[in-house]
Design an enzyme around this catalytic site. Structure first.
Site, PDB file in Angstrom:
ATOM      1  CB  SER A 103       9.275  -1.535   3.253  1.00  0.00           C
ATOM      2  OG  SER A 103       7.895  -1.257   3.420  1.00  0.00           O
ATOM      3  CE  LYS A 104      10.732  -8.977   0.068  1.00  0.00           C
ATOM      4  NZ  LYS A 104      10.795 -10.442   0.137  1.00  0.00           N
ATOM      5  NE  ARG A 105       4.459  -1.340   6.583  1.00  0.00           N
ATOM      6  CZ  ARG A 105       3.932  -0.114   6.442  1.00  0.00           C
ATOM      7  NH1 ARG A 105       2.668   0.049   6.128  1.00  0.00           N
ATOM      8  NH2 ARG A 105       4.690   0.954   6.620  1.00  0.00           N
ATOM      9  CB  THR A 106       5.350   0.762   1.366  1.00  0.00           C
ATOM     10  OG1 THR A 106       6.783   0.641   1.232  1.00  0.00           O
ATOM     11  CG2 THR A 106       5.005   1.018   2.812  1.00  0.00           C
ATOM     12  N   GLY A 107       5.282  -1.784  -1.150  1.00  0.00           N
ATOM     13  CA  GLY A 107       5.303  -1.949  -2.597  1.00  0.00           C
ATOM     14  C   GLY A 107       6.601  -2.397  -3.222  1.00  0.00           C
TER      15      GLY A 107
END
Length: 432
Positions: A202-206
């Site tokens: 996800s955007k949070r995880t890369g």
């Protein structure tokens, strides 16, 4: 000759997964003395955008993945029409009329297909569960699988290296190879890249565009090195490896089958390894514009040697290039920003006497160098019968506004005698 291709669709920016696919294709071509083909799959007219094409090309260039040939599917419409018409003429396909036009549909005959995947080993498919396949849609554009096969065959692609989300496309494409009488290439399906806690990125995880990683201050060499470690290892528990050496060691058959976990903290660590080993002059080419944007130095006429010295002081500590302007601001600002919690912890106590004595020691130094500054400080705390840290931390906060940073005596040296005395003097109460 080995020929591979990277075939992005310009319906979005280049992300981590696509970049790793591009890297492994590029690496395999270079390791085998072959060619790396770039094919922009832009047949989706509604979703394809020039800005995405530009970002993909720029990001690939920044990463160092130079291509030998480039093609755009949008410029090859007549080629797909020609090959679909041949299949239709041979009776292997039929026309289906719709409100928008006529589509060409391939008739799927039941058979078993076996693929010797270079990464996953033997994979078996039963085409009886595959419905008839569209070759040309009613609007005249080719489907992904058909255009892919025609292009791979005509471009003489020998190895198709792609993500394992394409495994389900493989038997459909092999049917088209057979229908057209083309040689089937070797297939290698790369494992997915997952978040560190599992699940898709996800955007949070890369799952961020490569161009964004560049803006965040990652070096291209560090990002490429990290991408290498997602499903491949140079052996001997090595992690830091230059691309030239990787070319000599890489083989697609040594790629892991299991999903790779993308860890931003590990990427930060890798970036730090590259930053601390980087040539200071080359780093300055990247950092000077950041200092200028922050108005810390002028557009021209700044002291280059001083800037290089400050970069050399910080580069081993940085995780990102963008950290530099935040961490080193006190070397360039007249009025520094003091962290509120640091001020409360270290500067609430009246240290006017201690600061005043240290100022006198600095004023009396004939040689204002790091060794002399440290000696003056050590002599003072010894005479005051106090622990060095009891004075080091308050002085650091008074001079830099921060609780961490380079060695204090290096900080004092590069700030210079005048600025050091002025900043310390501001914390001496009148009458002390």
């Amino acid at each position: 000759m080995v020929k591979v291709r990277f075939a992005p669709s310009p319906t979005g920016y280049l992300h981590i997964g696509g970049a790793r696919t591009a890297l492994f294709n590029w690496l395999y071509a270079r390791s085998k003395g072959g060619k790396f083909i770039l094919r922009i799959e832009d047949t989706d007219k509604e979703r394809s955008r020039k800005e995405y094409v530009d970002e993909i090309l720029e990001s690939l260039s920044w990463l160092g993945f130079s291509w030998d040939e480039i093609y755009y599917q949008s410029q090859r419409a007549s080629i797909y029409q020609e090959h679909a018409a041949r299949i239709l003429k041979e009776g292997r396909a039929y026309i289906e009329k719709t409100e928008k036009g006529e589509a060409i549909i391939y008739k799927v005959n039941p058979q078993n297909i076996t693929v010797d995947d270079l990464i996953r080993g033997q994979i078996n498919f039963d085409t009886s569960v595959i419905k008839d396949q569209v070759l040309i849609k009613s609007d005249g554009t080719p489907t992904y699988n058909f255009a892919c096969v025609v292009d791979d065959a005509l471009m003489q692609i020998t190895h198709v290296i792609r993500g394992d989300d394409h495994i389900s496309n493989t038997p459909k494409q092999i049917l088209f190879y057979q229908a057209l009488g083309f040689k089937v290439p070797h297939f290698a399906h790369l494992p997915l890249i997952m978040g560190i806690e599992g699940g898709r990125l996800s955007k949070r995880t890369g799952a961020t565009a490569i161009s964004d990683y560049r803006k965040m201050g990652y070096l291209s060499g560090a990002l490429v090195n990290y991408l290498l470690l997602l499903s491949w290892s140079p052996g001997d528990d090595r992690e830091v490896i230059g691309i030239d050496e990787a070319v000599k060691l890489f083989d697609i058959i040594n790629v892991n089958k299991t999903a790779a976990a993308f860890d931003l903290k590990k990427l930060d660590w890798m970036n730090n390894q590259y930053l601390k080993e980087a040539d200071t002059e080359k780093l300055a080419e990247l950092l000077v514009p950041l200092l200028q944007d922050a108005k810390y130095i002028a557009e021209d006429g700044f002291d280059k040697d001083y800037v290089l010295s400050i970069i050399g002081l910080f580069k081993a500590r940085l995780a990102h290039l963008n950290d530099f302007t935040d961490w080193a601001d006190f070397f360039f600002l007249e009025d520094i920003n003091i962290d509120a919690s640091a001020k409360k912890k270290f500067l609430e106590k009246d240290l006017s006497v201690e600061f005043g004595l240290f100022i006198k020691r600095l004023e009396s130094l004939e040689n204002f160098d790091i060794v002399s500054i440290e000696a003056a400080f050590r002599d003072l705390v010894k005479e005051l019968n106090m622990e060095a840290r009891g004075l080091i931390h308050p002085i650091r906060v008074a001079l830099t506004g921060k609780t961490i940073g380079p060695g204090l005596f290096e900080v004092i040296y590069y700030l210079g005698k005048e600025r050091t005395i002025k900043r310390l003097g501001a914390w001496i109460k009148k009458g002390a």
